[in-house]
Design a protein around this motif. Structure first.
Motif, PDB file in Angstrom:
ATOM      1  N   ARG A  25       0.673  -1.159  -0.100  1.00  0.00           N
ATOM      2  CA  ARG A  25      -0.006   0.076   0.056  1.00  0.00           C
ATOM      3  C   ARG A  25       0.924   1.209  -0.034  1.00  0.00           C
ATOM      4  O   ARG A  25       0.373   2.280  -0.670  1.00  0.00           O
ATOM      5  CB  ARG A  25      -0.982  -0.047   1.079  1.00  0.00           C
ATOM      6  N   ILE A  84       2.319   1.808  -3.517  1.00  0.00           N
ATOM      7  CA  ILE A  84       1.022   2.095  -4.600  1.00  0.00           C
ATOM      8  C   ILE A  84       0.648   3.525  -4.098  1.00  0.00           C
ATOM      9  O   ILE A  84       0.357   4.582  -5.072  1.00  0.00           O
ATOM     10  CB  ILE A  84      -0.008   1.318  -4.533  1.00  0.00           C
ATOM     11  N   ASN A  92       0.770   6.653  -6.802  1.00  0.00           N
ATOM     12  CA  ASN A  92      -0.508   7.605  -7.013  1.00  0.00           C
ATOM     13  C   ASN A  92      -0.072   9.004  -6.923  1.00  0.00           C
ATOM     14  O   ASN A  92      -0.489   9.954  -7.571  1.00  0.00           O
ATOM     15  CB  ASN A  92      -1.612   6.970  -6.036  1.00  0.00           C
ATOM     16  N   THR A 148      -6.177   2.707 -14.079  1.00  0.00           N
ATOM     17  CA  THR A 148      -6.865   1.632 -13.071  1.00  0.00           C
ATOM     18  C   THR A 148      -5.200   0.809 -12.901  1.00  0.00           C
ATOM     19  O   THR A 148      -4.353   1.202 -13.472  1.00  0.00           O
ATOM     20  CB  THR A 148      -7.445   0.415 -13.915  1.00  0.00           C
ATOM     21  N   ALA A 165      -3.852  -6.731  -5.631  1.00  0.00           N
ATOM     22  CA  ALA A 165      -4.086  -5.534  -5.513  1.00  0.00           C
ATOM     23  C   ALA A 165      -5.018  -5.088  -6.835  1.00  0.00           C
ATOM     24  O   ALA A 165      -4.581  -5.265  -8.070  1.00  0.00           O
ATOM     25  CB  ALA A 165      -2.895  -4.600  -5.144  1.00  0.00           C
ATOM     26  N   HIS A 166      -5.961  -4.146  -6.535  1.00  0.00           N
ATOM     27  CA  HIS A 166      -6.670  -3.586  -7.667  1.00  0.00           C
ATOM     28  C   HIS A 166      -7.418  -2.546  -7.527  1.00  0.00           C
ATOM     29  O   HIS A 166      -8.134  -2.325  -6.246  1.00  0.00           O
ATOM     30  CB  HIS A 166      -7.440  -4.630  -8.588  1.00  0.00           C
ATOM     31  N   THR A 167      -7.761  -1.592  -8.400  1.00  0.00           N
ATOM     32  CA  THR A 167      -8.539  -0.432  -8.663  1.00  0.00           C
ATOM     33  C   THR A 167      -8.906  -0.489  -9.808  1.00  0.00           C
ATOM     34  O   THR A 167      -8.180  -0.438 -10.814  1.00  0.00           O
ATOM     35  CB  THR A 167      -8.242   0.676  -7.849  1.00  0.00           C
ATOM     36  N   LEU A 212      -6.725   5.503  -9.663  1.00  0.00           N
ATOM     37  CA  LEU A 212      -5.498   6.304  -9.229  1.00  0.00           C
ATOM     38  C   LEU A 212      -5.667   7.328 -10.108  1.00  0.00           C
ATOM     39  O   LEU A 212      -5.371   7.273 -11.230  1.00  0.00           O
ATOM     40  CB  LEU A 212      -4.351   5.417  -9.482  1.00  0.00           C
ATOM     41  N   ASP A 219      -7.678   7.919  -3.317  1.00  0.00           N
ATOM     42  CA  ASP A 219      -7.391   6.793  -4.214  1.00  0.00           C
ATOM     43  C   ASP A 219      -6.731   5.589  -3.912  1.00  0.00           C
ATOM     44  O   ASP A 219      -7.159   4.490  -4.064  1.00  0.00           O
ATOM     45  CB  ASP A 219      -6.973   7.531  -5.676  1.00  0.00           C
ATOM     46  N   ALA A 220      -5.425   5.900  -3.406  1.00  0.00           N
ATOM     47  CA  ALA A 220      -4.639   4.727  -2.837  1.00  0.00           C
ATOM     48  C   ALA A 220      -5.448   4.083  -1.650  1.00  0.00           C
ATOM     49  O   ALA A 220      -5.060   2.974  -1.391  1.00  0.00           O
ATOM     50  CB  ALA A 220      -3.446   5.401  -2.544  1.00  0.00           C
ATOM     51  N   LEU A 253      -7.777   1.352  -2.342  1.00  0.00           N
ATOM     52  CA  LEU A 253      -7.205   0.175  -3.182  1.00  0.00           C
ATOM     53  C   LEU A 253      -7.614  -1.103  -2.338  1.00  0.00           C
ATOM     54  O   LEU A 253      -7.748  -1.076  -1.128  1.00  0.00           O
ATOM     55  CB  LEU A 253      -5.678   0.313  -3.075  1.00  0.00           C
TER      56      LEU A 253
END
Length: 267
Positions: free
Chosen positions: A70, A73, A77, A96, A110-112, A162, A168-169, A172
């Protein structure tokens, strides 16, 4: 355990440029898809990919846990916000992200956004991530039926990406999955999943001998289905690795062509 990987990324027959970026190594892999309709999607995906990859270099791609993932990322971001401050014309850019990160025993997924992770186990394909998209929310509430998703006019609207905002982070999604020898993972932008039925994806993953064979076959499959988007895929087989494995990260998509990168890229 880590990964034996294959990867491929194309702009497709209907797009002038490629807004996707990807990275693979023996311990980590990810795909980032610049969000369509926003400014400089290719810059957003490449910025996140290059920054994240540069930090993974310190451990040759291996990650010790969710907290560190985290952190990395969040830094990647934040680079989006920095680039917008340097060049206001990039305001609104976003991407994304879907990634698979090994600590040797477990995988962090991990994804968004709407890029996806799938796992093929014993011949059965399972979607591990759940899209951050408007149609997914409508489907969950019963406002639309599964049959309506493919042709829904708002199917490309994502609800989390992101874009440089610290929130945004924070949004996640991270899940922990055991690493099992023989599993085959697929990370993909929606250029594949929006146009190719999951049954055909599964058949292709089962039939391919190597991860690179699988990646190439999936790209060909997307083209046969006339995918109208960029298509990027990473196929990662869970494998026993030598200690320590050679670190040879590979890149694809816009990250491989980004002139702002000083890295040696192996696309």
């Amino acid at each position: 355990m880590g990964f034996a990987t294959g990867q491929a990324s194309i702009s497709g027959d209907y797009r002038d440029g490629n807004e996707d970026s990807l990275y693979v190594s023996a311990w980590s892999a990810f795909v980032a898809d610049g969000v369509g309709g926003h400014a400089a999607g290719e810059v957003a995906s490449a910025t996140v990919a290059i920054r994240l990859a540069s930090m993974l270099d310190a451990t040759e791609g291996r990650l010790p846990g969710e907290e560190r993932l985290r952190e990395l990322i969040a830094v990647a971001n934040a680079d989006l916000a920095l680039r917008v401050r340097m060049d206001p014309a990039l305001t609104g850019m976003a991407t994304t992200l879907v990634g698979l990160f090994s600590d040797g025993e477990r995988a962090l997924v991990a994804h968004t956004g709407d890029s996806r992770a799938y796992r093929l186990r014993d011949g059965a394909l399972a979607q591990i991530t759940e899209d951050d998209s408007l149609v997914s929310e409508l489907l969950a509430t019963g406002a639309i039926a599964e049959a309506d998703v493919a042709d829904h006019p708002l199917r490309s609207v994502v609800t989390h990406v992101l874009a440089g905002d610290p929130e945004d982070a924070a949004a996640l999604h991270v899940a922990t999955e055991p690493l099992r020898r023989g599993d085959r993972w697929l990370l993909t932008s929606d250029g594949l999943s929006d146009y190719v039925p999951a049954t055909e994806v599964a058949e292709t993953l089962v039939a391919a001998e190597t991860p690179q064979d699988a990646a190439d076959a999936l790209i060909a499959l997307a083209l046969r289905h006339r995918a109208r988007d960029n298509v990027s895929v990473v196929v990662a087989d869970v494998a026993e690795l030598a200690e320590p494995p050679a670190y040879h990260p590979a890149f694809g998509g816009s990250a491989a062509a980004d002139p702002a990168s000083s890295r040696t890229l192996h696309a």
